[in-house]
Design a protein around this motif. Structure first.
Motif, mmCIF file in Angstrom:
data_model
loop_
_atom_site.group_PDB
_atom_site.id
_atom_site.type_symbol
_atom_site.label_atom_id
_atom_site.label_comp_id
_atom_site.label_asym_id
_atom_site.label_seq_id
_atom_site.Cartn_x
_atom_site.Cartn_y
_atom_site.Cartn_z
ATOM 1 N N PHE A 400 0.808 -1.210 0.000
ATOM 2 C CA PHE A 400 0.000 0.000 0.000
ATOM 3 C C PHE A 400 0.844 1.264 0.000
ATOM 4 O O PHE A 400 0.367 2.332 -0.373
ATOM 5 C CB PHE A 400 -0.937 0.014 1.210
ATOM 6 C CG PHE A 400 -0.230 0.078 2.541
ATOM 7 C CD1 PHE A 400 0.108 1.285 3.098
ATOM 8 C CD2 PHE A 400 0.091 -1.082 3.211
ATOM 9 C CE1 PHE A 400 0.749 1.346 4.323
ATOM 10 C CE2 PHE A 400 0.738 -1.029 4.425
ATOM 11 C CZ PHE A 400 1.073 0.184 4.991
ATOM 12 N N GLN A 401 2.136 1.187 0.419
ATOM 13 C CA GLN A 401 2.934 2.405 0.472
ATOM 14 C C GLN A 401 3.123 3.021 -0.905
ATOM 15 O O GLN A 401 3.289 4.230 -1.035
ATOM 16 C CB GLN A 401 4.298 2.124 1.127
ATOM 17 C CG GLN A 401 5.204 1.171 0.355
ATOM 18 C CD GLN A 401 4.973 -0.275 0.724
ATOM 19 O OE1 GLN A 401 3.913 -0.625 1.216
ATOM 20 N NE2 GLN A 401 5.943 -1.120 0.495
ATOM 21 N N ALA A 406 3.178 10.678 -2.830
ATOM 22 C CA ALA A 406 4.299 11.277 -2.115
ATOM 23 C C ALA A 406 5.378 10.240 -1.818
ATOM 24 O O ALA A 406 6.581 10.528 -1.921
ATOM 25 C CB ALA A 406 3.799 11.922 -0.818
ATOM 26 N N VAL A 407 4.971 9.020 -1.473
ATOM 27 C CA VAL A 407 5.947 7.958 -1.208
ATOM 28 C C VAL A 407 6.671 7.569 -2.497
ATOM 29 O O VAL A 407 7.889 7.367 -2.510
ATOM 30 C CB VAL A 407 5.248 6.741 -0.578
ATOM 31 C CG1 VAL A 407 6.223 5.581 -0.431
ATOM 32 C CG2 VAL A 407 4.658 7.109 0.768
ATOM 33 N N VAL A 408 5.932 7.464 -3.600
ATOM 34 C CA VAL A 408 6.554 7.135 -4.889
ATOM 35 C C VAL A 408 7.571 8.202 -5.268
ATOM 36 O O VAL A 408 8.688 7.894 -5.708
ATOM 37 C CB VAL A 408 5.470 7.001 -5.980
ATOM 38 C CG1 VAL A 408 6.110 6.769 -7.346
ATOM 39 C CG2 VAL A 408 4.528 5.848 -5.659
ATOM 40 N N VAL A 533 12.909 5.439 -13.575
ATOM 41 C CA VAL A 533 11.984 5.491 -14.719
ATOM 42 C C VAL A 533 10.686 4.761 -14.372
ATOM 43 O O VAL A 533 9.581 5.249 -14.655
ATOM 44 C CB VAL A 533 12.646 4.873 -15.965
ATOM 45 C CG1 VAL A 533 11.630 4.742 -17.101
ATOM 46 C CG2 VAL A 533 13.830 5.724 -16.419
ATOM 47 N N TRP A 534 10.811 3.601 -13.762
ATOM 48 C CA TRP A 534 9.614 2.841 -13.367
ATOM 49 C C TRP A 534 8.772 3.629 -12.366
ATOM 50 O O TRP A 534 7.541 3.722 -12.491
ATOM 51 C CB TRP A 534 10.048 1.499 -12.767
ATOM 52 C CG TRP A 534 8.940 0.769 -12.072
ATOM 53 C CD1 TRP A 534 7.760 0.357 -12.598
ATOM 54 C CD2 TRP A 534 8.911 0.377 -10.682
ATOM 55 N NE1 TRP A 534 6.990 -0.271 -11.642
ATOM 56 C CE2 TRP A 534 7.673 -0.276 -10.464
ATOM 57 C CE3 TRP A 534 9.814 0.493 -9.630
ATOM 58 C CZ2 TRP A 534 7.327 -0.789 -9.220
ATOM 59 C CZ3 TRP A 534 9.467 -0.020 -8.398
ATOM 60 C CH2 TRP A 534 8.238 -0.652 -8.205
ATOM 61 N N LEU A 535 9.413 4.238 -11.362
ATOM 62 C CA LEU A 535 8.678 5.009 -10.368
ATOM 63 C C LEU A 535 7.994 6.221 -10.997
ATOM 64 O O LEU A 535 6.875 6.591 -10.610
ATOM 65 C CB LEU A 535 9.617 5.444 -9.246
ATOM 66 C CG LEU A 535 10.124 4.315 -8.332
ATOM 67 C CD1 LEU A 535 11.250 4.806 -7.443
ATOM 68 C CD2 LEU A 535 8.984 3.753 -7.489
ATOM 69 N N ALA A 639 -0.157 -0.209 -11.232
ATOM 70 C CA ALA A 639 0.999 0.183 -12.035
ATOM 71 C C ALA A 639 2.310 -0.161 -11.344
ATOM 72 O O ALA A 639 3.316 -0.451 -12.002
ATOM 73 C CB ALA A 639 0.936 1.684 -12.330
ATOM 74 N N TRP A 640 2.319 -0.134 -10.002
ATOM 75 C CA TRP A 640 3.555 -0.397 -9.280
ATOM 76 C C TRP A 640 3.828 -1.890 -9.098
ATOM 77 O O TRP A 640 4.843 -2.265 -8.519
ATOM 78 C CB TRP A 640 3.525 0.280 -7.905
ATOM 79 C CG TRP A 640 2.232 0.205 -7.172
ATOM 80 C CD1 TRP A 640 1.264 1.158 -7.112
ATOM 81 C CD2 TRP A 640 1.756 -0.889 -6.372
ATOM 82 N NE1 TRP A 640 0.211 0.733 -6.333
ATOM 83 C CE2 TRP A 640 0.486 -0.514 -5.866
ATOM 84 C CE3 TRP A 640 2.263 -2.136 -6.035
ATOM 85 C CZ2 TRP A 640 -0.267 -1.348 -5.049
ATOM 86 C CZ3 TRP A 640 1.520 -2.970 -5.231
ATOM 87 C CH2 TRP A 640 0.271 -2.568 -4.741
ATOM 88 N N CYS A 641 2.934 -2.734 -9.552
ATOM 89 C CA CYS A 641 3.093 -4.185 -9.411
ATOM 90 C C CYS A 641 3.779 -4.737 -10.663
ATOM 91 O O CYS A 641 3.163 -4.828 -11.731
ATOM 92 C CB CYS A 641 1.728 -4.836 -9.200
ATOM 93 S SG CYS A 641 1.745 -6.640 -9.268
#
Length: 723
Positions: A400-401, A406-408, A533-535, A639-641
């Protein structure tokens, strides 16, 4: 005379038989768990102003139950969707008094055995037909330890002049089981702290001294399964029930049903009394989510209770995991986690640290222990945060973070700085006071510990491929057992490095220090930049292209600032000051673009097959499709998975898989969890999961089929074609 009388009776029977012969009612619908039938009671035919009743009768399999209008801690009430001719309007379901089904510290309200839910139809003067032709779609949730959504469609054609009383006994029993309306008189409800004090007067005299059950018609008012007290004081029945932590604002009156407890047998409960009782002083408000998402958050909280109920009763859609199996799965999954793409940048940092130690066995061991401590404690800390938020009513899941922009953005800044350092643009010792630099040099153990913390922060979203079921169980376990699962996950991830630091043969296999290390260090900068780039791409999914561009500009100015501070003379003084001011202005002006959460697009995403597209998931859309008899495939993704993106490109977009979806007319739904969404979190919790990816194939009347986290073309095709 007798002969003429017999002829007259025979004529009446033939006339009645002829009228009934013209009536058409759909046959009962039988499943493994229930038998549903549409019953009719029309003693005066279809006549304006005369009573006409239809009812859904459900006969449950042993140990299964359906739900009342307020299902309690979990579940869904039975719903009827009507299609009636002009001049005929349906009333509300005349709910029989329910029973209470305890589930650990939770409870549900509903029915087992056989129950009839009667509905009155009002026939107006504008009804002109010669026959009543109606359709009804019934949907219900039937549960034992697991829950199965079911539905049935019924049609009826009843000649207007034909009376129908074949089911009179069933309707009479249902009416007798319904609570009787009674004025509240001087009864009242009053909040006493976090408990609701109930005082009811005028109840039936033969109830006095007996234990009663209390059923509020509105959900989310009380905690149905919590301990409560009751007593009789003369003719007054009094009770204290815990208020729900998800309750809404206090209404002026509360509709409720009370009935004798512990009804024998099956079917409805004992006939109760319905009152609308005033709440003169209201009750204390609770903190509720602001804005349009408040109702969704309440639904999510109720769905969390459903997941807790399933856990309390040992429920799951598949084989249940024991604690030891979860610990073993966490340990093995943590070890395999080292091979996941999003962990590779952290591997680079750790391998570089090992190579710097060379053959210093003691330094290897201390570094390995410190790294292990950093990983294990960080995983347990994240697990503790997750469990604390769960206890506070939040709907979160593992990873979940990275749902927070803001965390990304902070992680993108961190990996940019690490990459610039590895590339040789600057040395940390030149940017920090000498005391701090010497402290860092004298304490490589702290460096190893912080490396473990960083590894956990970036690696946790990748745990789902091997940890979905274990983590889903962990967030439903008691706190101590849940933290043990999180600790086992961290230990598994750190175990390869811990073994390498303590086994001399592994240490001797590492390359010896030399000039090659500088080249290797600079090479390791590129995985860091690839992670940035991914982030940035993840942030673009959350905050839009403006947010990603704003963060990218900040990173450029940050790199300029770091470079300037590493120079001497006026370059450091002038350019460093200007770039610092520029970075500050960007944070003020463009920061809101980075941290905002952009509304998710509800437009469909087409596939390579015409007419087949991915739609945005919602529980309403899924329920609608299932009610229409359509099969659905739900992709819980973000998207972050990284695993989600791999499955999407290699399997879900594969021509053979798309052909199977099209052939079986499966509707594709995508539940995008990139942004925090409590409704998706609740849906995952109901499946016994707290992380993604999750892939579910559903068809009405069948249990949901949960596929593997790492998909194969053959697995998906086989599942779809077997529908």
């Amino acid at each position: 005379m007798l002969k003429h009388w017999l002829r007259f009776c025979l004529a009446l029977l033939m006339a009645a038989g002829g009228a009934h012969a013209q009536a058409v009612i759909s046959p009962p619908v039988q499943s493994e768990y229930s038998r549903a039938e549409l019953l009719v009671h029309a003693p005066n035919g279809v006549t304006p102003g005369q009573p006409l009743w239809l009812g859904l009768q459900i006969t449950h399999a042993p140990d299964w139950h359906t739900y009342w209008k307020n299902p309690g801690d979990s579940g869904l009430p039975t719903e009827l969707e009507w299609q009636l001719p002009v001049g005929v309007t349906p009333g509300e379901i005349q709910w029989p008094t329910p029973r209470k089904f305890p589930l650990g510290d939770l409870a549900n309200y509903g029915y087992d055995g056989t129950v009839l839910l009667p509905v009155p139809l009002r026939v107006g003067a504008d009804f002109q037909g010669t026959a009543l032709e109606a359709e009804v779609l019934a949907t219900w949730l039937i549960c034992r330890k697991e829950c199965i959504p079911e539905e049935a469609a019924f049609r009826i054609r009843l000649p207007a002049q034909a009376s129908w009383v074949a089911h009179a006994t069933a309707f009479e029993q249902a009416w007798n089981a319904a609570p009787t309306d009674q004025p509240a008189a001087d009864s009242l409800l009053q909040a006493n702290g976090e408990r609701l004090h109930i005082r009811l007067n005028g109840l039936p005299a033969d109830w006095r001294g007996r234990a009663l059950e209390f059923f509020p018609e509105a959900a989310g008012l009380i905690e149905p399964g919590s301990a409560w007290t009751q007593r009789w004081e003369g003719e007054s029945w009094q009770a204290e029930v815990p208020l729900s932590r998800f309750r809404a604002d206090s209404p002026a009156r509360v509709a409720l049903v009370v009935a004798p407890a512990d009804a024998p047998g099956q079917g409805p409960g004992l006939r109760g009394v319905r009152m609308e009782v005033p709440v003169p002083e209201g009750w204390p408000p609770v903190a509720a989510p602001a804005g349009p998402g408040a109702s969704a958050a309440l639904q999510a909280a109720l769905a969390e209770n459903a997941a807790r109920a399933a856990a309390a009763s040992g429920a799951a859609s598949g084989p249940s995991l024991t604690l030891w199996a979860a610990l073993l799965g966490a340990l093995v999954g943590g070890m395999i986690l080292n091979l996941m793409p999003c962990v590779f940048p952290v591997l680079a940092i750790k391998v570089l640290a090992f190579s710097q130690h060379g053959n210093q066995l003691r330094a290897h061991r201390i570094g390995g222990l410190a790294y292990t401590a950093g990983v294990v404690l960080s995983f347990m800390a994240l697990g503790g945060v997750l469990l604390a938020l769960r206890a506070a009513g939040e709907q979160l899941g593992w990873g979940f973070q990275l749902q927070n922009p803001a965390v990304v953005a902070a992680l993108a800044v961190l990996f940019t700085v690490i990459g610039l350092n590895l590339a040789g643009l600057f040395e940390f010792g030149r940017l920090v006071p000498s005391a701090v630099a010497s402290l860092q040099a004298k304490n490589p153990t702290a460096d190893a510990f912080l490396t473990g913390v960083l590894a956990t922060a970036i690696a946790s979203p990748c745990t789902a491929p091997f940890m979905g079921a274990s983590l889903g169980l962990a967030v439903t376990l008691p706190a101590g057992q849940a933290l043990a699962v999180f600790g086992a996950l961290g230990l598994g991830m750190a175990l390869p490095y811990l073994a390498a630091s303590w086994v001399p043969a592994v240490a001797r296999a590492l390359p010896r220090p030399g000039p090659w290390m500088e080249t290797f260090r600079q090479l390791m900068a590129f995985p860091m930049f690839a992670t940035v780039v991914w982030l940035l791409w993840v942030l673009g999914q959350q905050s839009g292209i403006d947010g990603a561009a704003a963060l990218l500009m900040m990173l450029v100015v940050l790199a300029l600032l770091i470079w300037a501070l590493g120079r001497g003379g006026r370059v450091r003084t002038v350019l460093g000051a200007l770039s610092a001011l520029g970075l500050g202005w960007l944070l003020w002006a463009a920061g809101p673009y980075v941290t905002r959460v952009q509304d998710a697009s509800a437009t469909a995403t087409p596939t390579a097959i015409e007419g087949l597209a991915w739609e945005a998931w919602s529980p309403q859309r899924e329920a609608q499709l299932l009610a229409e008899g359509r099969a659905v495939f739900v992709d819980y993704t973000a998207a972050w998975c990284v695993t989600c993106q791999y499955n999407k490109r290699t399997v879900l977009n594969h021509p053979q898989v798309l052909d199977a979806f099209a052939q079986q007319q499966v509707v594709l739904l995508r539940a995008d969890w990139t942004r925090r969404d409590p409704v998706i979190s609740a849906s995952l919790a109901a499946l016994g999961r707290s992380s993604i990816p999750v892939y579910v194939l559903r068809r009405a009347g069948q249990p949901p089929q949960v596929l593997s986290e790492i998909l194969t073309v053959e697995e998906v095709r086989s599942a779809v074609l077997s529908l």
